[in-house]
Structure formats: structure tokens, C-alpha cells
Design an enzyme around this catalytic site. Sequence first.
Site, PDB file in Angstrom:
ATOM      1  N   ASN A   1       8.083   5.035  -0.631  1.00  0.00           N
ATOM      2  CA  ASN A   1       6.870   4.045  -1.227  1.00  0.00           C
ATOM      3  C   ASN A   1       6.652   3.057  -1.345  1.00  0.00           C
ATOM      4  O   ASN A   1       5.890   2.582  -0.453  1.00  0.00           O
ATOM      5  CB  ASN A   1       6.071   5.370  -2.047  1.00  0.00           C
TER       6      ASN A   1
ATOM      7  N   TYR B   1       0.168  -6.144   9.422  1.00  0.00           N
ATOM      8  CA  TYR B   1       0.130  -4.995   8.532  1.00  0.00           C
ATOM      9  C   TYR B   1      -0.003  -3.746   9.014  1.00  0.00           C
ATOM     10  O   TYR B   1       0.659  -2.736   8.951  1.00  0.00           O
ATOM     11  CB  TYR B   1      -0.556  -4.947   6.803  1.00  0.00           C
TER      12      TYR B   1
HETATM   13  N1  LIG Z   1      -2.986   0.676  -2.157  1.00  0.00           N
HETATM   14  C1  LIG Z   1      -3.414   0.987  -0.648  1.00  0.00           C
HETATM   15  O1  LIG Z   1      -4.696   1.027  -0.833  1.00  0.00           O
HETATM   16  C2  LIG Z   1      -2.809   1.708   0.223  1.00  0.00           C
HETATM   17  C3  LIG Z   1      -3.064   2.224   1.099  1.00  0.00           C
HETATM   18  C4  LIG Z   1      -2.334   2.912   2.122  1.00  0.00           C
HETATM   19  C5  LIG Z   1      -1.459   2.737   1.657  1.00  0.00           C
HETATM   20  N2  LIG Z   1      -0.553   2.171   0.507  1.00  0.00           N
HETATM   21  C6  LIG Z   1       0.750   2.303   1.212  1.00  0.00           C
HETATM   22  O2  LIG Z   1       1.485   2.925  -0.256  1.00  0.00           O
HETATM   23  C7  LIG Z   1       2.487   2.120  -0.239  1.00  0.00           C
HETATM   24  C8  LIG Z   1       2.155   1.969  -2.217  1.00  0.00           C
HETATM   25  O3  LIG Z   1       1.535   0.713  -2.257  1.00  0.00           O
HETATM   26  P1  LIG Z   1       0.596   0.473  -3.930  1.00  0.00           P
HETATM   27  O4  LIG Z   1      -1.180   0.830  -3.466  1.00  0.00           O
HETATM   28  O5  LIG Z   1       1.474   1.473  -5.068  1.00  0.00           O
HETATM   29  O6  LIG Z   1       1.108  -0.775  -4.287  1.00  0.00           O
HETATM   30  P2  LIG Z   1       1.651  -1.200  -5.274  1.00  0.00           P
HETATM   31  O7  LIG Z   1       0.734  -0.640  -6.601  1.00  0.00           O
HETATM   32  O8  LIG Z   1       1.785  -2.939  -5.019  1.00  0.00           O
HETATM   33  O9  LIG Z   1       2.931  -0.884  -5.434  1.00  0.00           O
HETATM   34  C9  LIG Z   1       3.971  -1.079  -4.297  1.00  0.00           C
HETATM   35  C10 LIG Z   1       5.948  -0.812  -4.966  1.00  0.00           C
HETATM   36  O10 LIG Z   1       6.188  -1.467  -3.720  1.00  0.00           O
HETATM   37  C11 LIG Z   1       8.019  -2.008  -4.419  1.00  0.00           C
HETATM   38  N3  LIG Z   1       8.430  -2.872  -3.439  1.00  0.00           N
HETATM   39  C12 LIG Z   1       7.388  -3.479  -2.970  1.00  0.00           C
HETATM   40  N4  LIG Z   1       8.806  -4.298  -2.289  1.00  0.00           N
HETATM   41  C13 LIG Z   1       9.774  -3.468  -2.147  1.00  0.00           C
HETATM   42  C14 LIG Z   1      10.985  -3.934  -1.502  1.00  0.00           C
HETATM   43  N5  LIG Z   1      11.619  -5.159  -1.152  1.00  0.00           N
HETATM   44  N6  LIG Z   1      11.995  -2.561  -2.234  1.00  0.00           N
HETATM   45  C15 LIG Z   1      11.504  -1.957  -3.401  1.00  0.00           C
HETATM   46  N7  LIG Z   1      10.700  -1.232  -3.394  1.00  0.00           N
HETATM   47  C16 LIG Z   1       9.613  -2.392  -3.230  1.00  0.00           C
HETATM   48  C17 LIG Z   1       7.348  -2.193  -5.070  1.00  0.00           C
HETATM   49  O11 LIG Z   1       8.336  -2.308  -6.788  1.00  0.00           O
HETATM   50  P3  LIG Z   1       9.063  -4.044  -6.484  1.00  0.00           P
HETATM   51  O12 LIG Z   1       7.856  -4.535  -7.018  1.00  0.00           O
HETATM   52  O13 LIG Z   1       9.055  -4.001  -8.589  1.00  0.00           O
HETATM   53  O14 LIG Z   1      10.033  -4.489  -6.282  1.00  0.00           O
HETATM   54  C18 LIG Z   1       6.077  -1.312  -5.923  1.00  0.00           C
HETATM   55  O15 LIG Z   1       6.655  -0.178  -6.804  1.00  0.00           O
HETATM   56  C19 LIG Z   1       2.775   0.738   0.682  1.00  0.00           C
HETATM   57  O16 LIG Z   1       3.587   1.715   0.988  1.00  0.00           O
HETATM   58  C20 LIG Z   1       1.455   0.159   0.752  1.00  0.00           C
HETATM   59  O17 LIG Z   1       1.643   0.238   1.930  1.00  0.00           O
HETATM   60  C21 LIG Z   1      -1.810   1.679   0.035  1.00  0.00           C
END
Ligand SMILES: NC(=O)c1ccc[n+]([C@@H]2O[C@H](COP(=O)([O-])OP(=O)(O)OC[C@H]3O[C@@H](n4cnc5c(N)ncnc54)[C@H](OP(=O)(O)O)[C@@H]3O)[C@@H](O)[C@H]2O)c1
Length: 257
Positions: A91, A157
Site C-alpha cells: 500500500n 504519478y
Molecule cells: N487517496 C487516493 O485518492 C488514492 C487513489 C488511488 C490510489 N491510492 C494509493 O493508495 C495508497 C495509499 O494512499 P493513501 O491515500 O492512503 O495515502 P496516505 O494517507 O498519504 O498514506 C500513505 C501511506 O504510505 C506510507 N508511505 C509513503 N512513503 C513510504 C515509504 N517510502 N516507505 C514506507 N511507507 C511509505 C505513509 O507512511 P509514512 O509516511 O509513515 O512512511 C502512509 O502510511 C498509495 O499507494 C496511493 O497511491 C490513493
Amino acid sequence: MNRIRGKTALITGATAGIGEACARQLAAMGAHLVLAARRRERLAALAAELRSEHGEEPLVHELDVRDRAAVNDFAARLDERGVAIDILVNNAGLSRGLDDLQDGSHQDWDEMIDTNIKGLLNVTRAILPRMIARDSGHVVNLGSIAGHMVYPKGNVYCATKYAVKALTQAANIDLVGTRVRMSSVDPGMVETEFSLVRFRGDEDRAGTVYAGVQPLIAEDIADNICYVLNAPPHVNIQHMVVMPTQQRSPYVIAREE
Ligand SMILES: NC(=O)c1ccc[n+]([C@@H]2O[C@H](COP(=O)([O-])OP(=O)(O)OC[C@H]3O[C@@H](n4cnc5c(N)ncnc54)[C@H](OP(=O)(O)O)[C@@H]3O)[C@@H](O)[C@H]2O)c1
């Protein structure tokens, strides 16, 4: 039927948004958890919450998925402790900036590519052979609708999420004949810290992303991930694409005034 109870799930990026919601939902379904992310305090707080709710403390590990040596060391430590991963939720991911390609920042590109593609590969390369050796396991990757259709200024992205889709399809070909499954769950707009991270803490700009729309919430996607994981062993959902009802493509959105 709950096929998740008793399984051990590793979730990367468990400190916010979808990963955190997934941790709560998988714990409620009786999974043993291993939670990884960079922010140690948040991991500790979530572990304490889950212990008081469910009586079992998850293993937590401060991990940057971009650090290949650290990922390999982490996997070796799991082996030493006798922890076998049944479920991997890849994730951890992020977006940075929203620029035309010709104006893009090399630093933003590196961060997205290193996390969303190479980080996912690092963790998968470390964990998947152990699943294959046991002929059992399920990997769920977080893709995106940005991996199905590009949107203006989304260039790099989107490219990282196209890569997640390609890798999910490619790994499924490589896994044929095993009982190991790989899926991607590909959301549209989910209100998490995602836009705040994209716009480096600019709350006003992040807020405009969700203006006039009821977006998905992290719990919706955690539900979808649990559905995919809970499918019977002969069912492999390769891709699940999920959008808010007010969003029908990355940029076809019915916003209310
Ligand atoms: N929100 C949307 O609209 C959306 C839509 C489609 C797909 N996604 C995908 O869903 C996934 C989760 O996103 P989210 O929306 O939940 O965003 P979020 O609230 O910003 O959470 C992202 C998580 O990824 C972790 N992370 C980022 N870089 C990292 C690294 N280098 N090593 C380890 N952990 C890392 C962060 O933890 P730390 O900062 O503590 O490391 C955080 O826990 C992502 O892959 C994103 O691309 C999101």
C-alpha cells in the site's frame, strides 16, 4: 465466511489512510498483523489501539520501502522470528506535485518512482519467494484509476500506477501453477492524507480536490481489499476498479456547487 481469521498480514504504509484502515479491518477479522511505515510514533499508537481493541499487539517495523537493504533485513528478521506472511498489502505510495511533464521536478519524479514502483518491487521480491515456497499467499497492490487512464498533469504519478497494473498482470503470469494470488485494488478519489502529501501540506489546495464531491473514504477501500482477500482460494480477482459515484473517470466528476 471469514477466510482471513488466523492469517498473518503485512501492510506497508500502515500509518495513514488506506493502510491504517486496512490494519483496523484486518485486525477486526482476526488477522495477525505486521505493520510497516516510516513514522514510528504513529505505528506505536496504532499498535496500542489494536492491542486494546483486539487483545493482540501487531508487530511494527519502521521501514522505508525505498531502502532495499532494510527491506531485505526486515524479511530476514521475520524469518528469524518464525513469522510467515500469508497476506501482503503493498500500500505504501504517494504522489508529489501536479505539473506539466516539461515543468516537472526530478526530485518529485524520483520519490514517486522509488516508492510506488521500486519500493513495491523491493517488498514483493523479499516476501513473494517465501509465499511460493509454501505454495500459499496473496499479494494485494494498491494501484489507481491513474493506472488505467492518464489525467492532465498526472504524467509521472500515472506512469507509476500503470507500472503497478503491469506488474500485477506480469506477476500473475509468472505465478501460474502456484496457489499464490496477486491482485490490485485501483481506487478513484479517496479522501486521505494523499492530496496533503501531493501538495506538501497545503490544506487549501488539497481541499479543492474533494470540493463538492462525496469521495471514497479509506474504510471503503479497506472493505474492497478485505473482499478481494476473502475470496475462496480458487478465485483470483486480478484488478478491482472503484470510484465514487460522483466520479466516473479521473476527470469526469459531478461537483455540486
Ligand atoms: N487517496 C487516493 O485518492 C488514492 C487513489 C488511488 C490510489 N491510492 C494509493 O493508495 C495508497 C495509499 O494512499 P493513501 O491515500 O492512503 O495515502 P496516505 O494517507 O498519504 O498514506 C500513505 C501511506 O504510505 C506510507 N508511505 C509513503 N512513503 C513510504 C515509504 N517510502 N516507505 C514506507 N511507507 C511509505 C505513509 O507512511 P509514512 O509516511 O509513515 O512512511 C502512509 O502510511 C498509495 O499507494 C496511493 O497511491 C490513493
